[in-house]
Design a protein around this motif. Structure first.
Motif: not given
Length: 282
Positions: A6-13, A34-36
């Motif tokens: 199930h697609p999710q949106k993740i922020l990666v620091a 993914v948000r980088a």
């Protein structure tokens, strides 16, 4: 358990760092968005996997994170930031913004001990997982120039042992913890599948590149002088002398975290060396 497809949106620091880029790659491979997070999106895009969205933000300036957090379900954090990589003191503000944005899960890459940010996350009431890897296999890239130019490695404490871990496996554990249930409140020690001596590591690189490598033992004083000449900060040098000379049991004991969390075996150093063989060839 959450359906991992199930697609999710993740922020990666820390998305361009050794571990962060692996978290990004693993999440993308699993079909997530993914948000980088980076202070310089233009420069970061060249080093990010295709499909990652580079967004501007700085963990030392929590207000800058608000736009990047919109619509994300998971957040991967590092515990140091700023120009001099000091321990972040902004944990409470980051946690408050994450909660307001609807973030459900947070992973923290352990910075070698308790830190203000990790403490804030663990007290946040949100689902959290701490990733505690031992020595990175990528650390062997520090030998690349000496191997390319002199076919040699010079290190102190050559009898030291390490259960070093492939950085891709750290990313895989993080990706699962960010997108699936069952990892809340866990601190995951992450190792590779075998305990290696320095000679084992050097031999694996030699095999991968197709040429022998000489291993020379440096005295601690010689190692300190070498690292000082390379520009390493004194606190880093002190840490290396301590951890190499007195490797704690958890750094030289294999655990099965990678297999248990991801369902696949941890990658060997021989695999890592084969993947990076060009870096060690003249």
């Amino acid at each position: 358990m959450t359906n991992p497809t199930h697609p999710q949106k993740i922020l990666v620091a820390g998305a361009t760092g050794t571990v962060g880029r692996q978290v990004v790659a693993e999440l993308l491979d699993r079909g997530h968005s993914v948000r980088a997070l980076t202070r310089d999106p233009g420069r970061a895009r060249a080093s990010l996997p295709a499909g990652a969205e580079a967004v501007r933000g700085d963990l030392t300036d929590p207000a800058s994170l608000a736009p990047a957090l919109e619509g994300v379900t998971g957040l991967h954090l590092i515990t140091f930031g700023g120009e001099y990589m000091a321990p972040l003191e902004t944990g409470p503000e980051i946690v408050a913004l994450a909660r307001e944005a609807g973030v459900r899960r947070i992973t923290v890459l352990n910075g070698g001990g308790d830190t203000p940010l990790q403490d804030a996350v663990q007290k946040s009431g949100l689902a959290w997982t701490v990733l505690m890897p031992v020595e990175f296999m990528a650390n062997a890239l520090e030998w690349a120039e000496g191997i390319r130019t002199e076919d040699a490695v010079g290190e102190p404490f050559t009898d030291r042992l390490s259960a070093m871990v492939h950085e891709g496996d750290i990313g895989a554990v993080g990706a699962v913890a960010l997108t699936e249930d069952g990892h809340d409140g866990q601190t995951y020690l992450i190792t590779g599948p075998e305990v290696l001596s320095l000679r084992d590591k050097v031999d694996a690189i030699a095999e991968a590149r197709g040429k022998d490598i000489a291993l020379t033992e440096l005295t601690p004083d010689e190692a300190v002088a070498k690292w000082q000449a390379a520009g390493l900060p004194q606190d880093v040098i002190d840490f290396l002398i301590d951890v190499y000379g007195n490797t704690p049991p958890e750094g030289r004991t294999v655990v099965d975290t990678v297999l248990r969390v991801t369902g696949r075996p941890a990658r060997t150093f021989a695999q890592w060396a084969a993947e990076h063989a060009p870096a060690f060839r003249a």
